[in-house]
Design a protein around this motif. Structure first.
Motif, short mmCIF file in Angstrom:
data_model
loop_
_atom_site.label_atom_id
_atom_site.label_comp_id
_atom_site.label_asym_id
_atom_site.label_seq_id
_atom_site.Cartn_x
_atom_site.Cartn_y
_atom_site.Cartn_z
N THR A 106 0.83 -1.21 0.00
CA THR A 106 0.00 0.00 0.00
C THR A 106 0.86 1.25 0.00
O THR A 106 0.62 2.18 -0.77
N THR A 121 1.10 4.59 -3.09
CA THR A 121 0.35 5.78 -2.71
C THR A 121 1.06 7.01 -3.25
O THR A 121 2.17 7.32 -2.84
N THR A 175 -7.22 3.34 -0.26
CA THR A 175 -6.16 4.31 -0.03
C THR A 175 -6.82 5.64 0.28
O THR A 175 -7.99 5.84 0.01
#
Lengths: 201, 209, 336
Positions: free
Chosen positions: C137, C141, C160
């Motif tokens: 993740t 991002t 997100t």
């Protein structure tokens, strides 16, 4: 046989000829089930059980073995006890059995066990064989647990599925994947070599 | 000739005897533990299905033999179970379905409501998806997963997977786990392949009105 | 062939070309991109680069001490690894993760294999692969460059936060799925050239890498074969896809300018240790990298394929070298 040399037989499996860290035997479970402590410990204890039983049986029949049929006999013995271990896990630890999947039946082809049957049990008495199996099994289990502690801690921040790391810790999911197994094992092997080389010189 | 036979037995009697002994040993072990192993499988199913269908107190198979249902062009035996509540009324249906995930098979327990129109959710019986990505399909609603709750109340029928959308809206659109589209799709595909044929079969058998 | 080689006794002309000079040139080549990253993502970018460089150099020094070898940080290769790793990280990456990546790059991917010259994989890419596997993740991002006004709507992936923005390549996936119209993304082409799109530190400005790449080519630090092979093969695939279905695929120019294509072509694929040595080998290697990048981008699940393309081709480079062995002057030796 004196108790002193029995002690030596036991400790040989722990360090000098530790099956995983020094002889590099049984690499498949070492890499595959060490993502967490629970499966690693289950695997270790299963191997101890199979190793002790097969060493006892092989040692008892050592004088009856025909040289060219011995491998067949070893495999038959090992397969029997592995199947018992597999059934036991399925019956009493179903979650662990599901998590370990095919790796419990694969103990049959784990070269530590057939190696000990060939190198020790088929040549020694029952007592020595049991001590040897316990030492080798404990060495295997300790190596697996060492790997699993590092990997589970870094991959999930937990030990035995209980959170232990502080809250700011970001889990390294990669350590739970095969890459984590190879990297951790490589670094541990390097460390063990450094230590043994030091103690030799 | 008799010498040869004698030689044969001389060499191999140990092998034969131990085969018989070991075989007996295994037979005894198996007989002793088999009921427990079978009970474990049933328990696991009941635990998962019971967690999804909270009103159901027990589950029983709709027929003595698993129903043969055509799924993806193959006849597959499916043991569809009826969830019964305290008063013996049908609280819902549950069954196990199987499909291919990203790394390995995935086996899901699926529960639907009494009318077989809305899903009561799914639980994972077996999966081997990538840790940190695909294995997020395993996170239960109670553990804070966002993927599984989307199926609770979703219509029985064709579900579709989207990459963007609102996961909180319960409809036939399932929002994928980012970084794990294949695993997310695998669940949707498996459910699509199994749910409707089972519903039709139950109707055809007169088990479902 | 023979006439081109002069065999003569000493004295020989010595050249100043050393690892240090080569790596220094690569660093100068990376300078425009570093400056661009600083402009687009402000101090944050420079801090990420700083953290990566310092931890790479420190890890290399520590490894040398442990192995009791002379310090090799003077050859600047650790600095280059640090900068390239930083360039492949998203700007919002926590510093601790940048440090983990740098240590992995130097200790595992480089020193464990025997140090500079013996590593199989490009250390920066191997480390990025580890980070991508571990911190999925965080590694995907993307913050919006500070020079961009919020003119583009954000597509938020399911889990997100909303202050992030998808990269042009993530948009390209949306185009292929028919969720967004292609022309909308194609408008970002000039943005990708000047640096007005989201992405890793080194993914925003194509211009900076073109300048840096030109410098390396002029200094002869790299030969033109690998960059040409990468860009040509990727360009041909992107163009074919675009010609067949213009509404389903983004502009090929955006494929070449967007993502890590340019940094890969000039700085990563040209790594002298992990790329083949012969001209023919370089062509095979470059075409492999370019085609794999486009295959992953167009057919695969990931929006960007530079990292895996480079790692896959790195693992093939010893094989390519074997396949493209040069015949020594004077013909094949009689070896049995």
């Amino acid at each position: 046989m004196s108790s002193q040399s029995l002690g030596k037989t036991f400790t040989a499996g722990l360090w000098d000829s530790n099956p995983v860290l020094r002889l590099l035997l049984g690499m498949c479970p070492t890499l595959a089930v060490t993502a967490a402590m629970k499966p690693a410990l289950t695997m270790g204890l299963s191997v101890i059980f199979v190793l002790v039983c097969s060493n006892i049986v092989v040692s008892l029949m050592r004088n009856l073995l025909k040289p060219h049929l011995r491998i067949l006999m070893f495999t038959l013995t090992i397969a029997t006890f592995v199947t018992i271990a597999d059934l036991y896990l399925k019956a009493f630890l179903p979650d662990m059995s599901a998590a370990l999947g095919p790796y419990i039946p694969l103990i049959i082809v784990n070269c530590i066990i057939i190696g000990r049957a060939e190198a020790c049990a088929s040549k020694s008495g029952v007592l020595v064989s049991i001590v040897d199996a316990l030492g080798m099994g404990a060495g295997f289990t300790l190596a697996l647990c060492l790997l699993a502690t590092i990997r589970e801690l870094l991959a999930t921040g937990k030990l035995f599925e209980t959170p232990v790391m502080p809250s700011w810790f970001t889990p390294w999911a990669g350590m739970g994947m095969p890459v984590g197994a190879f990297v951790t094992l490589g670094l541990i092997l390097a460390l063990v070599s450094v230590i043994t080389n030091k103690s030799k010189s | 000739m008799s010498n040869k036979i004698k030689f044969f037995f001389q060499e191999s009697w140990l092998l034969m005897v131990s085969s018989v002994v070991f075989g007996l040993l295994l037979a005894i072990t198996d007989a002793a533990w088999k009921p427990r192993i079978e009970q474990n499988t049933i328990d696991r199913f009941n635990r998962l299905a019971g967690g999804l269908l909270t009103e159901a107190e027990r589950f029983e198979s709709v027929a003595a033999e698993p129903l043969a249902i055509e799924i993806g062009g193959k006849e597959i035996p499916v043991d569809v179970k009826r969830g019964l509540d305290g008063s013996g009324q049908t609280a819902g249906w549950a069954f196990v379905c199987e499909g291919s995930g990203f790394a390995d098979k995935i086996r899901l327990v699926v529960a639907v409501d009494a009318a077989f129109e809305k899903m009561a959710g799914f639980g994972v019986l077996f999966s081997n998806e990538t840790p940190g990505f695909g294995d997020k399909i395993n996170i239960t609603p109670a553990a804070g997963g966002f993927y599984q709750p989307q199926f609770i109340g979703a219509p029985v029928g064709t579900l579709t997977l989207t990459k963007s959308g609102d996961a909180a809206v319960i409809d036939a659109e399932i929002v994928a786990i980012s970084g794990a589209t294949v695993s997310s799709q695998a669940v949707v595909t498996t459910l699509n392949a199994w749910m409707v044929p089972i519903k039709e079969k139950l109707k055809a058998e007169g088990l479902l009105k | 062939m023979l006439s081109k080689i002069t065999v003569s006794p000493a004295p020989h002309v010595s050249s100043k070309l050393s690892t240090r000079v080569v790596m220094g040139d690569v660093l100068i080549g990376l300078l425009p991109a570093v400056i661009a990253a600083g402009v687009f993502f402000r101090v944050r970018a420079l801090a990420v680069i700083g953290v990566c460089v310092v931890s790479c150099v420190v890890s290399e020094w520590v490894c040398n001490r442990i192995r009791r070898r002379p310090t090799s940080i003077g050859d600047l290769s650790a600095v280059v690894t640090g900068v390239i790793l930083a360039m492949s990280l998203p700007p919002a990456i926590p510093f601790s993760i940048a440090v983990i990546g740098s240590v992995f790059a130097i200790v595992i991917a480089k020193m464990a294999f025997g140090g500079l010259g013996s590593n199989i994989f490009n250390p920066a890419m191997a480390a990025r692969a580890f980070l991508a596997a571990s911190f999925g993740t965080l590694m995907t991002t993307w913050t919006v460059p500070s020079t961009v006004d919020a003119l583009m709507p954000t597509i938020s992936a399911a889990n997100t936060s909303a202050t992030t923005q998808a990269t042009p390549l993530a948009w390209s996936k949306a185009v292929q799925k028919g969720q967004v119209e292609a022309h909308y993304i194609n408008e970002q082409t000039s943005g990708a050239f000047w640096g007005k799109v989201g992405g890793c530190l080194g993914e925003t400005s194509g211009l900076a890498f073109l300048i840096g790449g030109a410098y390396l080519l002029i200094r002869r630090t790299i030969t033109w074969h690998i960059p040409a092979a990468v860009l040509l093969s990727a360009g041909v695939i992107a163009l074919t896809a675009w010609l067949i279905k213009p509404e389903g695929f983004i502009n090929p120019l955006l494929h070449l300018l967007g993502g890590g294509m340019l940094i890969c072509a000039f700085f990563i694929a040209t790594d002298p240790v992990t790329a083949p040595l012969t001209t023919k080998g370089m062509w095979i290697f470059g075409i492999g990298v370019g085609s794999l990048i486009m295959l992953i981008r167009i057919v695969g699940e990931y929006p960007e394929g530079v990292m895996y393309a480079v790692l896959i081709m790195n693992s093939l480079s010893p094989l390519i070298d074997r396949f493209c062995k040069l015949t020594p002057a004077g013909g094949t030796p009689h070896v049995k």
